[in-house]
Design an enzyme around this catalytic site. Structure first.
Site, short mmCIF file in Angstrom:
data_model
loop_
_atom_site.label_atom_id
_atom_site.label_comp_id
_atom_site.label_asym_id
_atom_site.label_seq_id
_atom_site.Cartn_x
_atom_site.Cartn_y
_atom_site.Cartn_z
N LYS A 110 -4.16 -1.35 0.72
CA LYS A 110 -3.80 -0.20 0.57
C LYS A 110 -3.16 0.21 -0.64
O LYS A 110 -2.61 1.08 -1.24
CB LYS A 110 -3.21 0.30 2.00
CG LYS A 110 -4.13 0.71 2.98
CD LYS A 110 -3.36 1.16 4.30
CE LYS A 110 -4.51 1.57 5.08
NZ LYS A 110 -5.12 0.50 5.99
C1 LIG Z 1 -5.94 0.35 6.67
C2 LIG Z 1 -6.73 -0.94 6.93
C3 LIG Z 1 -8.15 -1.16 7.44
C4 LIG Z 1 -8.97 -0.20 7.40
O1 LIG Z 1 -9.49 0.56 6.26
P1 LIG Z 1 -10.01 2.04 6.36
O2 LIG Z 1 -10.27 2.62 4.86
O3 LIG Z 1 -9.17 2.78 7.21
O4 LIG Z 1 -11.50 1.89 7.08
C5 LIG Z 1 -8.55 -2.45 7.38
N1 LIG Z 1 -7.66 -3.79 7.04
C6 LIG Z 1 -6.48 -3.31 6.87
C7 LIG Z 1 -5.78 -4.66 6.58
C8 LIG Z 1 -5.59 -2.14 6.56
O5 LIG Z 1 -4.70 -1.75 6.42
#
Ligand SMILES: *Cc1c(COP(=O)(O)O)cnc(C)c1O
Length: 453
Positions: A110
């Site tokens: 993220k």
């Molecule tokens: C947010 C997150 C996901 C999921 O990603 P999406 O875009 O919501 O499908 C997977 N792994 C981690 C470590 C995350 O922080």
């Protein structure tokens, strides 16, 4: 380039406005009015460093930001990453690659989007002279990444609600041991759903929203999607040429934002072998691709908590293309889904997607087996992608978080705890947070007491 709402009820806007608004006024999500074809650019883009590729890509979309300003925004966004390659591609086996997306400040993918989004917000404030208030609710990674993307930014105050006692030890510290005076982590009583509800009510108060310049940092923001497309492109260019069009991207999936970002490149002339979405036991997206039925289920806490969701907020973007950009059809399906909690598609084309789900037991077993066969530790989210690679090779598995973020699960699986220096530092620092009731009044009063509005 202009951006339209998936529901067709708001007028098209430019890039900076789509980013500032997040959600379109008609409740839809923004997408480019038309997608560029990037095929002709690939020759020039081969071999570019990550920030340069990101700039070249965003030049196609952020057409209302001056090029030198955009270049500077992008360059600054990836300076905080600790690996020189930013998104290094590791080869574990002849046809098995792992794309490490955890070298940013909070050790999860993220950061790629939120470091950039923080700088886009700052640019927006510089242009308009209007300060903004960012409000979000988190059950883990998003809150930490948002705080690290916005801390210390001029004109931005950030308020993040999290359920007291329900985020992990390290996640809480990544949000609360910051020492920046524009960051307010609010620990609220109750569950994540209580926090989410209070957040929705706060956003629905239009007068308050305008007064404090309220903005959301959830995964519906278009800039987050586009920022994520870049690492697919980057890794695709790192693959041997003869493998590129055959390689499947395996993506641990919750809200469908990450995997959608890759899939969108296919609509811009970049041919990949396919997309495999890997869910944990909360398998709403896996069930959709298996059965053609999109149906909410109860959320049950898993070893991969950032994927514990029951409504995939970015699904609407895929749906828009699925129904051939028919706004009316999108509105109809979303309405039906919000009223009944499910929607059955008459004919379901998978559009190049396959899917799987992983139980906690499987997550644990995979962490152990990948560690012993390849000497490589994966986090519980990434592990969902490695459960069964039959028929998926060659593939790139997206490693969405650093294993050190989830010490308990890793210890259970392999008997040792991975370490990351940035997390070790946090363990002894004092927590600064603000306990609050999850109500609209409490949130609004707190924001007004702590800002100049
Ligand atoms: C947010 C997150 C996901 C999921 O990603 P999406 O875009 O919501 O499908 C997977 N792994 C981690 C470590 C995350 O922080």
């Amino acid at each position: 380039m202009r951006y339209v709402s998936t529901r067709g009820g708001s007028s098209p806007v430019g890039f900076t406005e789509a980013v500032a608004l997040g959600l379109a006024p008609d409740g839809g999500l923004y997408l480019p009015e038309s997608l560029p074809n990037l095929e002709g650019k690939l020759k020039d883009w081969e071999g570019l460093e990550y920030p340069d590729l990101c700039f070249s890509f965003f030049k196609e979309f952020a057409t209302d930001i001056e090029e030198n300003v955009l270049a500077d925004i992008v360059r600054r966004s990836y300076q905080s990453f600790t690996h020189p390659g930013v998104a290094p591609l590791q080869q574990l086996d002849e046809d098995l690659y792992v794309l490490e997306l955890f070298h940013g400040p909070t050790l999860a993918f993220k950061d790629f989007a939120l470091q950039l989004l923080g700088n886009f917000y700052e640019e927006q404030i510089r242009r308009t002279g209007k300060p903004i208030t960012v409000l979000g609710a988190t059950s883990g990674d998003t809150g930490a990444a948002a705080i690290h993307g916005l801390l210390g930014k001029e004109g931005v105050n950030i308020f993040i609600l999290y359920p007291e006692g329900r985020v992990s030890f390290l996640q809480e510290r990544q949000m609360t041991c910051i020492g920046a005076n524009n960051v307010f982590p609010l620990s609220v009583t109750g569950t994540f759903d209580d926090a989410q509800l209070a957040l929705k009510e706060t956003f629905s108060d239009q007068t308050f929203k305008e007064r404090v310049g309220l903005s959301a940092v959830n995964s519906i923001n278009l800039a987050r999607i586009l920022a994520q497309s870049v690492y697919y492109l980057y890794s695709w260019l790192l693959l041997p040429e003869q493998k590129r069009t055959r390689t499947t991207y395996v993506v641990p999936t919750g809200n469908f934002g990450n995997v959608f970002a890759g899939w969108l490149l296919g609509k811009m002339g970049i041919t990949m072998g396919g997309f495999h979405l890997a869910t944990n036991q909360n398998d709403v997206m896996h069930r959709l691709f298996e059965s053609g039925i999109y149906a909410k289920g109860p959320v049950t806490p898993s070893y991969a908590p950032s994927m514990d969701i029951q409504v995939a907020s970015n699904f609407e973007r895929f749906l828009y293309y699925f129904v051939d950009c028919d706004f009316g059809k999108v509105r109809e399906i979303m309405k039906s889904f919000s009223e009944t909690g499910s929607y059955r598609f008459e004919e379901f084309h998978n559009h190049g997607f396959s899917s799987s789900r992983a139980s906690d037991q499987e997550i644990s077993a995979v962490i152990r087996s990948v560690s012993s066969s390849h000497g490589y530790l994966v986090d519980p989210h990434t592990a969902c992608g490695l459960v069964n690679l039959n028929g998926l090779l060659p593939c790139v598995v997206l490693a969405t978080a650093h294993p050190a973020k989830f010490p308990e699960v890793i210890r259970e699986a392999v008997g040792a705890e991975p370490k990351a220096p940035s997390l070790e530092d946090l363990k002894d620092r004092p927590i600064v947070n603000y306990p609050l009731e999850p109500t609209r009044e409490a949130i609004q009063n707190f924001i007004l007491e702590n800002t100049d509005f």
